[in-house]
Scaffold this active site. Structure first.
Site, mmCIF file in Angstrom:
data_model
loop_
_atom_site.group_PDB
_atom_site.id
_atom_site.type_symbol
_atom_site.label_atom_id
_atom_site.label_comp_id
_atom_site.label_asym_id
_atom_site.label_seq_id
_atom_site.Cartn_x
_atom_site.Cartn_y
_atom_site.Cartn_z
ATOM 1 N N LEU A 1 0.813 -1.220 0.000
ATOM 2 C CA LEU A 1 0.000 0.000 0.000
ATOM 3 C C LEU A 1 0.844 1.266 0.000
ATOM 4 O O LEU A 1 0.421 2.303 -0.503
ATOM 5 C CB LEU A 1 -0.912 0.025 1.234
ATOM 6 C CG LEU A 1 -1.957 -1.094 1.339
ATOM 7 C CD1 LEU A 1 -2.668 -1.014 2.683
ATOM 8 C CD2 LEU A 1 -2.963 -0.983 0.209
ATOM 9 N N GLY A 2 2.009 1.203 0.599
ATOM 10 C CA GLY A 2 2.837 2.396 0.696
ATOM 11 C C GLY A 2 4.116 2.115 1.444
ATOM 12 O O GLY A 2 4.376 0.991 1.892
ATOM 13 N N GLY B 1 7.162 4.194 4.098
ATOM 14 C CA GLY B 1 7.606 5.367 4.849
ATOM 15 C C GLY B 1 8.985 5.132 5.416
ATOM 16 O O GLY B 1 9.615 4.097 5.169
ATOM 17 N N PHE C 1 9.926 4.367 8.320
ATOM 18 C CA PHE C 1 10.067 3.287 9.285
ATOM 19 C C PHE C 1 9.722 1.920 8.698
ATOM 20 O O PHE C 1 9.753 0.925 9.391
ATOM 21 C CB PHE C 1 9.183 3.537 10.504
ATOM 22 C CG PHE C 1 9.772 4.522 11.474
ATOM 23 C CD1 PHE C 1 8.955 5.233 12.328
ATOM 24 C CD2 PHE C 1 11.138 4.746 11.516
ATOM 25 C CE1 PHE C 1 9.499 6.134 13.219
ATOM 26 C CE2 PHE C 1 11.683 5.645 12.406
ATOM 27 C CZ PHE C 1 10.863 6.346 13.250
ATOM 28 N N GLY C 2 9.344 1.865 7.424
ATOM 29 C CA GLY C 2 9.047 0.561 6.842
ATOM 30 C C GLY C 2 7.987 0.615 5.771
ATOM 31 O O GLY C 2 7.688 1.679 5.214
ATOM 32 N N ASP D 1 3.957 15.296 11.604
ATOM 33 C CA ASP D 1 3.966 14.985 10.174
ATOM 34 C C ASP D 1 2.541 14.942 9.615
ATOM 35 O O ASP D 1 2.187 14.040 8.846
ATOM 36 C CB ASP D 1 4.679 13.651 9.921
ATOM 37 C CG ASP D 1 5.154 13.511 8.475
ATOM 38 O OD1 ASP D 1 5.268 14.553 7.788
ATOM 39 O OD2 ASP D 1 5.396 12.383 8.032
#
Length: 789
Positions: A477-478, A480, A482-483, A596
Site C-alpha cells: 500500500l505504501g 515510509g 520506518f518501513g 507529520d
C-alpha cells in the site's frame, strides 16, 4: 499670624496626603508605588501590594484579604518575580501598569491594547484590580482588569470560561508549591464548546469534571448547590463562562485549586478568624444495572478508579434496547455526536440503527428535551447525584434479554435464584472447557497470548506473512521512513493494513512494546485503530484497521476522484481532522505532537470519514511541557512550521501550522509546495493570503465545488486556515479555538496575519521531505507508531 495659618494649612495637607497614601484604593500616573505602599479596597476587604513568601527570596505584586495577609488570591508576576524588595509599580500615561526592578527593567506589565485619557488603577471591593478612565466607573470600559487573568482563586463575580469574541480562555491554575506561585500542573476551566463542562486537569489528564451543561445545570452537580452562593452560567454567541455571586453578605467565600490539585470552597463568617472548607459527602460507588466492576479486588478495597464493564457485550446481530436511567452525571464526551435540532425520539432511532452508538440523551432539557447527544465507545465517569426537580435522563443501549432480566417480575427473579444455585458447578466446568477450547483455537489461528498483558492480540509471523501473501508487492500500500505497509486478510476475513518496520528503524523491543501499549489507549473516531501486533526474531509489525479509500491526497489532487468530495464531505473531513488533533493535544492521556500532518497521512474509511495515521515521528510532551527542541528535524516540506524547519522547535502550534496547510489544500485542491501562479512566485499559503487581502478568498475554492459549496462556511474555513499558518506560534490558535471557530458561526474570528514562508518560491525539485540526519517521509500511505520519549 499669617505664617501660623500657613503652617497649619501645610500640616493639614501633609497629613491628608499621608492618610491618602496609606488607605487609598487608586494609583495615578504621578505616583510611584513601592514595597512600603499598599492599596486597600473601599470596604477594606482586599489589599494590594508587594509581598514575599516564607522560605523564598523573591517578591511579587499581589492581592490578599486585608484581615488575612497570608491568604493570597491573585499574583501579577507569577512567572517573573522580583529578585528583591526594591521594585516599583507605576502607571503610564496611556494606561499600562509597569512593574520594574531596581535597575528599572520592566519585569511585568498589563500590555493592554486600550487607552485612557486620564488613567488610574483601582482596587475594587470585589478584589478586582482595574485600569479605567478617571471620568467613568463603568465595567464595560475597563482598559484592563485582573479578573481577566485568574491565578489559583475564583472570587465572587470572577469568570472562568471563554470570551468568544477575542478567543480568550480564562481558567484557574494551581501554584507550583506553597512557596512558589508560578503556574503549577493543575488547571480548572471549561472544556468543550458544544457541550460545556468544568474540568480539573493534571497536565492533559482529566482528574474531575462536573458533567455536561444540560440547559439548566451541570449534569453532575446538585441543583440545590451551596447555600452561600448562587452559580451563574452564561453560554451565548459572545461568552461561555461560569461565575458565582454570594447570597449572604455576612459570609465571605472563595473557591481555589490547591498545589496538590484538589478543589476547595472556603467560607468565612464575618467576625470570625477561621476559614471553613465545605466538603461534600464521601462517595460510595456501585455499577449501573447491567454492569459489573472491572476489578472486583480493587472495589473491595474501596478503589473505584478501574470503573465498570458490561456484564454482556453488545452484539449488533441481536435485539437491543435502552435502559432509562435518571439523576446521573452524563458520561464524558470523548467520542460523541451532537444534533441540536433532533427530537429525543429521532435520537433513539438514530442510536438504534448505529451499531457503535452506546447511549443517548437530550442535550438541552430546558428546551423540552430537544437536541440529540449520542455516545460511542466506553461510557466514562458516570456518577449519581441527589434527585431534584430538573430530570436528566440517559438511555443506555443493552441487549434486550438483559433488559428483560433486570426488569422482570419478582416471581421470575426468585425462579432464577432457585435455578442458579444447583447449576453453579456445571457452569464453572463448562467455562473451564470453553477456555481450553478457545485457547486451542487461538493457537491454531495464529494468535498468541499477549505478552505482559498488552491488551492487544499478538499474531505470529507465519499468520501475518500468509495474510499478506508473503508480503507480495501486489499487496503493498505504501512506504515510509520506518518501513512498508501491506494489505492483508486475517481471521474472520478481516482486511487489515500491516506495517512492517524496517531493520534500521532504530527501535528495540522495549521501545516497540511501550509504543504498542500507548497507541492501544488512543481511542478516537478520527484516529486510525491499532488491532494487533507481531514480534518474532527481528520482526516488528503492527496491524491496523484497513482504510479502503486509502489516503486523502488520492482524492483531492486527482482530477477524476476530487469530484467525489463535495463541499459537505470536505467540511466533514476538515472537522474530523481538527477533532482528532484536539484529542491528541488535549484530551488523550498524554500530550502528543504528531509532527507529520499531511494529506497522505489522513486515511479515509469506506464512508470517507478521516482518520489521522502515521505516528512514526510523533513526540510526547510530559506534564505542563508545551514545546521541545530537537537537532533531528524530521517531516515534510510544505507542511512544517517555520520554527520547526529552521530551529527544530516543535509544539502543539507546529501541528496547528500543518493543519492550516491541510485546510487550504482541501479547500483549493492544490498542493502547497508545488503550487504555481502566473502572476507571482508565492506558494499556496502566499496566494491564499493575497486573495484574502484582496477580498477574493472565495476564488481559492476548488472549481468542482461550485455546485455544492456554502460561501460562509468556505470563507470561515479559509480564514481559520490562514490563522493556523501565521508566522509566529503565539499568533496561531489552540486546537480548542480552531474547533470552536470551525463549528460555530457566532464567535468573531480574528483577522489573520502574514503566513509563515510567505515568500517561499515553488520548488522545481519535487523532493517532499527533510531530515538533517538522513530520515525522510514520503508522500505515500504510511502507518507507524508513536516515538516515546
Amino acid at each position: 499670624m499669617l505664617s501660623l495659618a500657613f503652617i497649619s494649612l501645610a500640616c493639614l495637607i501633609l497629613f491628608s496626603h499621608l492618610d491618602f497614601s496609606i488607605a487609598a484604593d487608586t494609583i495615578t500616573p504621578s505616583q510611584v508605588f513601592t514595597v512600603n505602599d499598599t492599596l486597600v479596597s473601599s470596604g477594606k476587604t482586599f489589599e494590594l501590594g508587594l509581598f514575599s513568601l516564607e522560605s523564598s527570596s523573591y517578591w511579587y505584586l499581589g492581592i490578599w484579604y486585608k484581615d488575612f495577609p497570608d491568604t493570597i488570591v491573585w499574583v501579577a508576576n507569577r512567572e517573573n518575580p522580583l529578585e528583591d524588595s526594591l521594585g516599583k509599580l507605576t502607571i503610564s500615561g496611556n494606561g499600562n501598569l509597569l512593574l520594574s526592578d531596581r535597575n528599572n527593567n520592566i519585569i511585568w506589565s498589563t500590555n493592554s491594547s486600550g487607552e485612557a485619557q486620564e488613567p488610574l488603577a483601582q482596587l475594587l471591593e470585589s478584589g478586582n484590580f482595574v485600569i479605567r478612565d478617571k471620568a467613568t466607573t463603568s465595567t464595560d470600559v475597563y482598559v484592563w482588569q485582573s479578573f481577566s487573568f485568574p491565578s489559583n482563586t475564583l472570587l465572587a463575580g470572577m469568570k472562568i470560561g471563554w470570551n468568544l469574541k477575542i478567543g480568550q480562555n480564562l481558567f484557574l491554575t494551581s501554584w507550583r508549591n506553597t512557596s512558589d506561585p508560578s503556574p503549577g500542573r493543575f488547571t480548572y476551566g471549561i472544556d468543550n464548546f458544544e457541550l460545556p463542562q468544568l474540568v480539573l486537569r493534571n497536565g492533559s489528564e482529566k482528574l474531575f469534571r462536573t458533567g455536561l451543561w444540560n440547559g439548566i445545570r451541570f449534569s453532575g452537580v446538585h441543583s440545590s448547590g451551596n447555600p452561600f452562593i448562587r452559580p451563574i452560567f452564561v453560554f451565548n454567541s459572545t461568552d461561555l463562562y461560569y461565575a458565582y455571586e454570594t447570597n449572604d453578605t455576612s459570609v465571605i467565600t472563595r473557591f481555589r485549586i490547591t498545589e496538590l490539585g484538589s478543589l476547595q470552597r472556603l467560607v468565612l463568617i464575618k467576625g470570625s478568624s477561621d476559614w471553613s472548607v465545605i466538603i461534600g459527602k464521601s462517595p460510595v460507588c456501585e455499577c449501573l444495572k447491567g454492569f459489573v466492576p472491572k476489578s472486583a479486588k480493587a472495589w473491595e478495597m474501596l478503589s473505584w478508579r478501574s470503573g465498570c464493564v458490561r456484564k454482556t457485550q453488545l452484539d449488533c446481530k441481536k435485539k437491543v434496547g435502552f435502559m432509562k436511567l435518571e439523576n446521573l452525571k452524563l458520561p464524558d464526551i470523548l467520542d460523541f455526536r451532537l444534533n441540536k435540532s433532533m427530537s429525543l425520539k429521532e435520537c433513539e432511532a438514530e442510536c438504534l440503527k448505529n451499531c457503535s452508538c452506546t447511549a443517548y440523551a437530550s442535550s438541552d432539557i430546558a428546551s423540552g428535551d430537544r437536541g440529540c447527544l449520542m455516545w460511542f465507545g466506553e461510557l466514562l465517569d458516570i456518577r449519581e447525584f441527589v434527585e431534584d426537580d430538573s430530570k436528566q435522563y440517559i438511555y443506555v443501549k443493552m441487549l434486550a434479554t438483559d433488559i428483560e432480566l433486570m426488569g422482570g417480575s419478582g416471581m421470575f427473579k426468585r425462579l432464577v435464584l432457585i435455578l442458579v444455585i444447583p447449576t453453579v458447578s456445571v457452569v464453572l466446568l463448562g467455562l473451564a472447557c470453553c477456555c481450553i477450547i478457545w485457547k486451542c483455537r487461538r493457537k491454531r489461528s495464529g494468535i498468541r497470548e499477549s505478552e505482559d498483558d498488552l491488551e492487544l492480540p499478538l499474531f505470529d509471523f507465519h499468520t501475518v506473512s500468509a495474510a499478506t501473501d508473503n508480503f507480495s508487492w501486489r499487496n503493498k500500500l505504501g512506504e515510509g521512513g520506518f518501513g512498508q505497509v501491506y494489505k492483508g486478510n486475517l481471521l474472520m476475513q478481516q482486511d487489515v493494513a500491516v506495517k512492517r518496520l524496517s531493520n534500521n528503524s532504530g527501535q528495540g523491543f522495549s521501545e516497540f512494546k511501550n509504543e504498542v501499549t500507548l497507541i492501544a489507549k488512543l481511542q478516537h473516531r478520527n484516529l486510525v485503530k491499532l488491532l494487533g501486533y507481531c514480534t518474532e526474531g527481528e520482526e516488528r509489525m503492527l496491524i491496523y484497521e484497513y482504510m479502503p479509500n486509502k489516503s486523502l491526497d488520492r482524492f483531492i489532487f486527482d482530477d477524476n476522484k476530487r469530484v467525489q468530495l463535495n463541499w459537505q464531505k470536505r467540511f466533514d473531513i476538515i472537522m474530523g481532522i481538527a477533532r482528532g488533533l484536539l484529542y491528541l493535544h488535549q484530551d488523550s492521556r498524554v500530550r502528543i505532537i504528531h509532527r507529520d500532518l499531511k494529506t497522505s497521512n489522513i486515511l479515509l474509511d469506506s464512508e470517507l470519514n478521516p482518520k489521522i495515521s502515521d505516528f512514526g515521528i510523533a513526540r510526547i510532551l510530559g506534564g505542563n511541557q508545551m514545546e521541545a527542541k530537537t537537532k533531528r528535524v524530521i517531516g515534510t516540506y510544505g507542511y512544517m512550521s517555520p520554527e520547526y524547519a529552521i530551529d527544530g522547535k516543535f509544539s502543539t502550534k507546529s501541528d496547528v501550522f500543518s493543519l492550516g496547510v491541510l485546510f487550504l489544500e482541501i479547500l483549493s485542491g492544490k498542493r502547497n509546495r508545488c503550487f504555481k501562479h502566473p502572476d507571482h512566485h508565492h506558494n499556496l499559503l502566499g496566494h491564499a493570503w493575497i486573495q484574502w487581502n484582496e477580498n477574493k478568498a472565495i476564488e481559492l475554492m476548488d472549481k468542482c465545488l461550485e455546485d455544492s459549496y456554502v460561501e460562509s462556511e468556505v470563507l470561515r474555513c479559509i480564514q481559520v486556515g490562514l490563522l493556523c499558518v501565521q508566522k509566529l506560534p503565539n499568533d496561531r490558535p489552540a486546537m480548542s479555538s480552531v474547533v470552536l471557530m470551525l463549528g460555530t458561526e457566532g464567535p468573531i474570528i480574528p483577522r489573520p496575519k502574514q503566513p509563515g514562508f510567505f515568500t517561499e518560491r515553488s520548488s522545481l525539485d519535487d523532493e517532499p521531505s527533510i531530515d538533517r540526519e538522513g530520515y525522510h517521509t514520503e508522500n505515500a500511505l504510511t502507518v507507524t507508531v508513536l516515538e516515546a520519549r
